[in-house]
Design an enzyme around this catalytic site. Structure first.
Site, short mmCIF file in Angstrom:
data_model
loop_
_atom_site.label_atom_id
_atom_site.label_comp_id
_atom_site.label_asym_id
_atom_site.label_seq_id
_atom_site.Cartn_x
_atom_site.Cartn_y
_atom_site.Cartn_z
CG ASP A 98 -2.09 -0.98 1.05
OD1 ASP A 98 -2.24 -1.57 -0.04
OD2 ASP A 98 -2.84 -1.15 2.03
N GLY A 99 1.99 1.24 0.69
CA GLY A 99 2.88 2.40 0.72
C GLY A 99 3.40 2.76 -0.66
CG ASN A 169 -8.79 6.96 2.09
OD1 ASN A 169 -9.53 7.32 1.19
ND2 ASN A 169 -8.30 5.74 2.16
CD GLU A 170 -5.81 8.71 8.01
OE1 GLU A 170 -6.86 8.57 8.64
OE2 GLU A 170 -4.80 8.06 8.25
#
Length: 180
Positions: A98-99, A169-170
């Site tokens: 994911d990174g 997302n954030e």
């Protein structure tokens, strides 16, 4: 700059990430014939897996361009700059976790290229393709039968600054109290 003296502006937009769990489609996507690959940094042990992934994609009629830094790390010849990938590829392939995918998203902001992630680790929420699924994934790419999921991307900046920060997302804000 102190956080409490500034206002923060957050703007949302979307990035397109492949989701193999979504089987219903409302329309066919554009076939993918040219893909730019970015590989998890400092992972030369992925060379054999990457070479096999690139071979499977090439055998399916997909031209693979390996990003220059990834190519050098893997000991492969013929890497291209990421800007060239953004200008000429139909999609971006992230090989890692994911990174690595989030890094590819940040580098490709504004390109509107779909991003596909092959998970080379044990856990992947965004990198949903497993190495043993690459052949079936490749056939979806050339047929346009893949499904894209739209993930919210956030752009944040302070009102009195032109510097922008991007997040998937954030956005996390903390007070910095480091002593020199």
């Amino acid at each position: 700059m102190k956080l409490y003296n500034n206002s923060l502006i957050i703007k949302a937009f979307y990035v397109r990430i492949f989701d193999p769990k979504q089987t219903q489609r409302t329309k066919m996507n554009q076939p993918i014939y040219k893909i730019g690959a970015i590989v998890r940094p400092k992972s030369p042990e992925l060379k054999d897996s990457c070479v096999e992934i690139f071979r499977i994609l090439a055998d399916s009629g997909i031209e693979v361009w390996c990003e220059r830094e990834s190519s050098c790390m893997l000991g492969l010849q013929g890497g291209v700059g990421f800007e060239e990938i953004l200008d000429s590829a139909d999609a971006i392939l992230s090989i890692g976790g994911d990174g690595t995918l989030i890094s590819a998203v940040r580098k490709s902001i504004g390109s509107n290229l779909p991003i596909f992630g092959i998970n080379m680790g044990s856990l992947g929420f965004l990198t949903a393709i497993k190495p043993n699924e690459v052949a079936s994934f490749a056939s979806l790419l050339v047929s346009g039968g893949y499904k894209l999921d739209f993930h919210r991307m956030l752009e944040a900046r302070f009102v009195d600054s032109s510097e922008k920060f991007y997040a998937l997302n954030e956005v996390f804000i903390t007070k910095n109290n480091h002593c020199a």
